[in-house]
Design a protein around this motif. Structure first.
Motif, PDB file in Angstrom:
ATOM      1  N   HIS A 108       0.837  -1.209   0.000  1.00 15.94           N
ATOM      2  CA  HIS A 108       0.000   0.000   0.000  1.00 15.94           C
ATOM      3  C   HIS A 108       0.868   1.253   0.000  1.00 15.94           C
ATOM      4  O   HIS A 108       0.570   2.231  -0.668  1.00 15.94           O
ATOM      5  N   ARG A 109       1.958   1.191   0.784  1.00 17.16           N
ATOM      6  CA  ARG A 109       2.794   2.378   0.973  1.00 17.16           C
ATOM      7  C   ARG A 109       3.558   2.764  -0.288  1.00 17.16           C
ATOM      8  O   ARG A 109       3.620   3.934  -0.662  1.00 17.16           O
ATOM      9  N   TYR A 110       4.167   1.755  -0.924  1.00 13.86           N
ATOM     10  CA  TYR A 110       5.043   2.081  -2.049  1.00 13.86           C
ATOM     11  C   TYR A 110       4.408   1.834  -3.413  1.00 13.86           C
ATOM     12  O   TYR A 110       4.923   2.281  -4.431  1.00 13.86           O
ATOM     13  N   VAL A 111       3.312   1.096  -3.463  1.00 10.93           N
ATOM     14  CA  VAL A 111       2.702   0.800  -4.768  1.00 10.93           C
ATOM     15  C   VAL A 111       1.281   1.376  -4.842  1.00 10.93           C
ATOM     16  O   VAL A 111       1.015   2.330  -5.588  1.00 10.93           O
ATOM     17  N   GLY A 112       0.386   0.818  -4.037  1.00 13.39           N
ATOM     18  CA  GLY A 112      -1.038   1.166  -4.161  1.00 13.39           C
ATOM     19  C   GLY A 112      -1.334   2.650  -3.991  1.00 13.39           C
ATOM     20  O   GLY A 112      -1.879   3.297  -4.899  1.00 13.39           O
ATOM     21  N   ASN A 113      -0.946   3.198  -2.836  1.00 11.32           N
ATOM     22  CA  ASN A 113      -1.286   4.598  -2.569  1.00 11.32           C
ATOM     23  C   ASN A 113      -0.608   5.569  -3.540  1.00 11.32           C
ATOM     24  O   ASN A 113      -1.290   6.415  -4.126  1.00 11.32           O
ATOM     25  N   PRO A 114       0.727   5.477  -3.732  1.00  5.38           N
ATOM     26  CA  PRO A 114       1.341   6.420  -4.684  1.00  5.38           C
ATOM     27  C   PRO A 114       0.787   6.277  -6.096  1.00  5.38           C
ATOM     28  O   PRO A 114       0.523   7.266  -6.762  1.00  5.38           O
ATOM     29  N   ARG A 174     -21.913  10.116  -3.582  1.00  2.57           N
ATOM     30  CA  ARG A 174     -22.864   9.006  -3.669  1.00  2.57           C
ATOM     31  C   ARG A 174     -22.282   7.606  -3.597  1.00  2.57           C
ATOM     32  O   ARG A 174     -23.018   6.645  -3.451  1.00  2.57           O
ATOM     33  N   THR A 175     -20.967   7.431  -3.709  1.00  5.27           N
ATOM     34  CA  THR A 175     -20.468   6.050  -3.797  1.00  5.27           C
ATOM     35  C   THR A 175     -20.503   5.332  -2.443  1.00  5.27           C
ATOM     36  O   THR A 175     -20.175   5.912  -1.415  1.00  5.27           O
ATOM     37  N   PRO A 176     -20.865   4.044  -2.456  1.00  7.05           N
ATOM     38  CA  PRO A 176     -21.036   3.327  -1.191  1.00  7.05           C
ATOM     39  C   PRO A 176     -19.765   2.726  -0.598  1.00  7.05           C
ATOM     40  O   PRO A 176     -19.676   2.525   0.599  1.00  7.05           O
ATOM     41  N   GLY A 177     -18.782   2.445  -1.428  1.00  4.07           N
ATOM     42  CA  GLY A 177     -17.626   1.679  -0.941  1.00  4.07           C
ATOM     43  C   GLY A 177     -16.447   2.552  -0.531  1.00  4.07           C
ATOM     44  O   GLY A 177     -16.583   3.753  -0.301  1.00  4.07           O
ATOM     45  N   MET A 178     -15.267   1.931  -0.476  1.00  4.23           N
ATOM     46  CA  MET A 178     -14.043   2.624  -0.076  1.00  4.23           C
ATOM     47  C   MET A 178     -13.662   3.720  -1.077  1.00  4.23           C
ATOM     48  O   MET A 178     -12.918   4.650  -0.741  1.00  4.23           O
ATOM     49  N   GLU A 179     -14.149   3.604  -2.328  1.00  4.14           N
ATOM     50  CA  GLU A 179     -13.821   4.615  -3.337  1.00  4.14           C
ATOM     51  C   GLU A 179     -14.418   5.971  -2.989  1.00  4.14           C
ATOM     52  O   GLU A 179     -14.116   6.984  -3.631  1.00  4.14           O
ATOM     53  N   PHE A 180     -15.231   5.995  -1.944  1.00  2.00           N
ATOM     54  CA  PHE A 180     -15.774   7.260  -1.422  1.00  2.00           C
ATOM     55  C   PHE A 180     -14.626   8.242  -1.123  1.00  2.00           C
ATOM     56  O   PHE A 180     -14.767   9.449  -1.310  1.00  2.00           O
ATOM     57  N   ALA A 181     -13.495   7.682  -0.664  1.00  2.00           N
ATOM     58  CA  ALA A 181     -12.340   8.534  -0.331  1.00  2.00           C
ATOM     59  C   ALA A 181     -11.869   9.293  -1.566  1.00  2.00           C
ATOM     60  O   ALA A 181     -11.591  10.497  -1.511  1.00  2.00           O
ATOM     61  N   SER A 182     -11.803   8.608  -2.715  1.00  2.00           N
ATOM     62  CA  SER A 182     -11.406   9.270  -3.963  1.00  2.00           C
ATOM     63  C   SER A 182     -12.506  10.224  -4.423  1.00  2.00           C
ATOM     64  O   SER A 182     -12.228  11.327  -4.897  1.00  2.00           O
ATOM     65  N   GLU A 183     -13.743   9.764  -4.291  1.00  2.00           N
ATOM     66  CA  GLU A 183     -14.862  10.578  -4.785  1.00  2.00           C
ATOM     67  C   GLU A 183     -14.874  11.968  -4.143  1.00  2.00           C
ATOM     68  O   GLU A 183     -15.067  12.980  -4.820  1.00  2.00           O
ATOM     69  N   ARG A 190      -9.620  -5.759  -4.259  1.00  2.00           N
ATOM     70  CA  ARG A 190     -10.996  -5.368  -4.553  1.00  2.00           C
ATOM     71  C   ARG A 190     -11.165  -3.854  -4.390  1.00  2.00           C
ATOM     72  O   ARG A 190     -11.694  -3.179  -5.269  1.00  2.00           O
ATOM     73  N   ASP A 191     -10.675  -3.315  -3.288  1.00  2.00           N
ATOM     74  CA  ASP A 191     -10.856  -1.881  -3.053  1.00  2.00           C
ATOM     75  C   ASP A 191      -9.948  -1.047  -3.951  1.00  2.00           C
ATOM     76  O   ASP A 191     -10.327   0.037  -4.381  1.00  2.00           O
ATOM     77  N   GLY A 192      -8.742  -1.576  -4.255  1.00  2.00           N
ATOM     78  CA  GLY A 192      -7.856  -0.882  -5.195  1.00  2.00           C
ATOM     79  C   GLY A 192      -8.536  -0.751  -6.552  1.00  2.00           C
ATOM     80  O   GLY A 192      -8.553   0.315  -7.172  1.00  2.00           O
ATOM     81  N   LEU A 216      -9.728   2.532  -8.782  1.00  2.00           N
ATOM     82  CA  LEU A 216      -9.288   2.721 -10.167  1.00  2.00           C
ATOM     83  C   LEU A 216     -10.493   2.843 -11.099  1.00  2.00           C
ATOM     84  O   LEU A 216     -10.564   3.723 -11.960  1.00  2.00           O
ATOM     85  N   ARG A 217     -11.471   1.973 -10.893  1.00  2.00           N
ATOM     86  CA  ARG A 217     -12.682   1.976 -11.705  1.00  2.00           C
ATOM     87  C   ARG A 217     -13.400   3.316 -11.576  1.00  2.00           C
ATOM     88  O   ARG A 217     -13.867   3.895 -12.539  1.00  2.00           O
ATOM     89  N   PHE A 218     -13.438   3.815 -10.338  1.00  2.00           N
ATOM     90  CA  PHE A 218     -14.097   5.095 -10.103  1.00  2.00           C
ATOM     91  C   PHE A 218     -13.403   6.207 -10.893  1.00  2.00           C
ATOM     92  O   PHE A 218     -14.044   7.039 -11.533  1.00  2.00           O
ATOM     93  N   LEU A 219     -12.062   6.199 -10.856  1.00  2.00           N
ATOM     94  CA  LEU A 219     -11.305   7.229 -11.576  1.00  2.00           C
ATOM     95  C   LEU A 219     -11.603   7.164 -13.064  1.00  2.00           C
ATOM     96  O   LEU A 219     -11.835   8.184 -13.718  1.00  2.00           O
ATOM     97  N   LEU A 220     -11.598   5.938 -13.607  1.00  2.00           N
ATOM     98  CA  LEU A 220     -11.793   5.794 -15.051  1.00  2.00           C
ATOM     99  C   LEU A 220     -13.190   6.216 -15.474  1.00  2.00           C
ATOM    100  O   LEU A 220     -13.349   6.988 -16.415  1.00  2.00           O
TER     101      LEU A 220
END
Ligand SMILES: Nc1nc2c(ncn2[C@@H]2O[C@H](COP(=O)(O)OP(=O)(O)OP(=O)(O)O)[C@@H](O)[C@H]2O)c(=O)[nH]1
Ligand SMILES: [Mg+2]
Length: 394
Positions: free
Chosen positions: A146-152, A187-196, A228-230, A234-238
């Motif tokens: 998460h630190r060096y790949v997912g989050n950045p 409006r998003t229900p999942g963890m992608e709320f943070a990006s939203e 799944r949450d990653g 990504l899906r939300f961004l696209l």
């Protein structure tokens, strides 16, 4: 700040009255190991900073004693029927009464004594204030992946698409001015709320700020599923950026296709090779797919604009300038040229007494022109239909 303390007794689960400055909203799913410490810390932080506030725990029917313990610790527990991190926040926001909302996990990873720092920025005019964990991650707090790949990667991709300037877009500790929420239309229900939140605040031109906070190891079990949450992020961004999802690849494919077809049809020498028929087929394919993908992108933009109030300024300008008839004229002209080329083939064939047909280059060019012409004609109608709802047909 001219605020006063209103510590509430632990058994008072109802909303406090008066002008609240801060609602601390904490999403919670099965956090019985942590919830008492978290709620207590949040309440203490409010008292210490002499901020009039409330602590709300948004729970999705935790199967453990989280809700009961949170209530005992002095939080107001909101039961949100729909599962998910985003749903929990949406339920918590609805219940919140403070001028500002401070958000943080129920897992002891964030220090609620940061509340006054968030309040200071909001008092200073910010609409959304983000914590940035990336410079202060305590040992064991964030997995290597998460630190060096997912989050950045995800934060970098988010900024490449939406230019929010936020370095740690998934940080769970953040604060928002409650009156800014309608503009964000979350409006998003999942963890992608943070990006939203970050993307919508940026699209709404809200004042977003960020400062460094500490990130501590979690108590209890993580609710985050890396892949799944990653993928959901990504899906939300696209799906929220038709320009990058459709228009950029579509234009690249179209440019590549036209370049290949032009090279072959004009007989341009590249590396001294004969690039004939196979390249021409590849070029035709790229051209057709390119036009198709661009059409989808324009329709996606129109949908975003008419149905999601998601207006991209350049698309709005284009919509104002071009009408259905422009699309029909361009598509019709390309189809017509394609038919002429096909006619030339037939005439030459006839001149050859209908002998062996060997005009594949021209035939591919004719078919390509007709296909993209018809695509443009029908896509123009579809674009127009999408605008029908608001009487915006052009
Ligand atoms: N109400 C509710 N809360 C949730 C849900 N999923 C996660 N949470 C809470 O949201 C917060 C964030 O979840 P975490 O599991 O901490 O996810 P994370 O912070 O991304 O990752 P780690 O802290 O490393 O586990 C925690 O307080 C969870 O209890 C959910 O479906 N419903
Ligand atoms: Mg967490």
């Amino acid at each position: 700040m001219s605020t006063t303390i209103t510590p509430r007794p632990a058994d008072d689960a109802g909303p406090p009255v008066g002008d609240l400055v801060v609602s601390v909203v904490i999403p919670c799913l099965n956090e019985e190991e942590n919830i008492v410490a978290v709620v207590t810390q949040a309440r203490e932080a409010l008292v210490d900073a002499r901020i009039r506030g409330e602590v709300i725990v948004a729970d999705n029917n935790s199967e453990d004693r989280s809700a009961e313990l949170a209530t005992q610790a002095g939080a107001r527990v909101v039961h949100v029927p729909r599962r998910g991190y985003g749903s929990a926040y949406l339920g918590g926001f609805e219940a919140a009464q403070g001028r500002y909302i401070v958000m943080g996990d129920a897992d002891l990873t964030y220090d609620f004594h940061e509340i006054p720092n968030f309040v200071r920025e909001l008092d200073d005019g910010a609409d959304l204030v983000m914590g940035n964990r990336m410079n202060n991650i305590q040992p064991g707090a964030m997995p290597w992946l998460h630190r060096y790949v997912g989050n950045p990667l995800l934060s970098g991709f988010l900024n490449a698409l939406f230019r929010t300037g936020v370095r740690d877009a998934h940080c769970g500790m953040r604060a928002v001015r409650r009156s800014a929420l309608p503009a964000m239309d979350l409006r998003t229900p999942g963890m992608e709320f943070a990006s939203e939140m970050v993307i919508r605040a940026s699209k709404a031109n809200l004042d977003i700020r960020e400062f460094d906070i500490q990130y501590h190891p979690r108590g209890g079990e993580s609710k985050l599923s890396t892949w799944r949450d990653g993928w959901r992020h990504l899906r939300f961004l696209l799906v929220h950026s038709p320009t990058h999802l459709f228009l950029v690849p579509g234009l690249l494919l179209l440019a590549l296709g036209v370049a290949i077809m032009g090279t072959v049809l004009l007989g341009i020498d590249v590396f001294g090779r004969d690039w004939s028929i196979h390249s021409l087929i590849a070029g035709s394919l790229a051209t057709i797919v390119g036009v198709q993908v661009i059409s989808l992108g324009l329709c996606a933009h129109a949908y975003g604009m008419y149905f999601m109030s998601d207006v991209d300024p350049w698309f709005d300008r284009m919509r104002a300038r071009y009408r259905l008839e422009h699309g029909l004229a361009i598509g019709g002209a390309l189809t017509f040229v394609g038919l002429i080329v096909a006619g030339v083939i037939v005439v030459r064939w006839a001149a050859d007494d209908f002998g062996a047909l060997a005009q594949t280059d021209l035939a591919i060019a004719a078919v390509t022109l007709m296909v993209i012409g018809l695509q443009i004609v029908f896509s123009s109608f579809l674009l127009s239909i999408i605008g029908l709802r608001r009487g915006q047909t052009r």
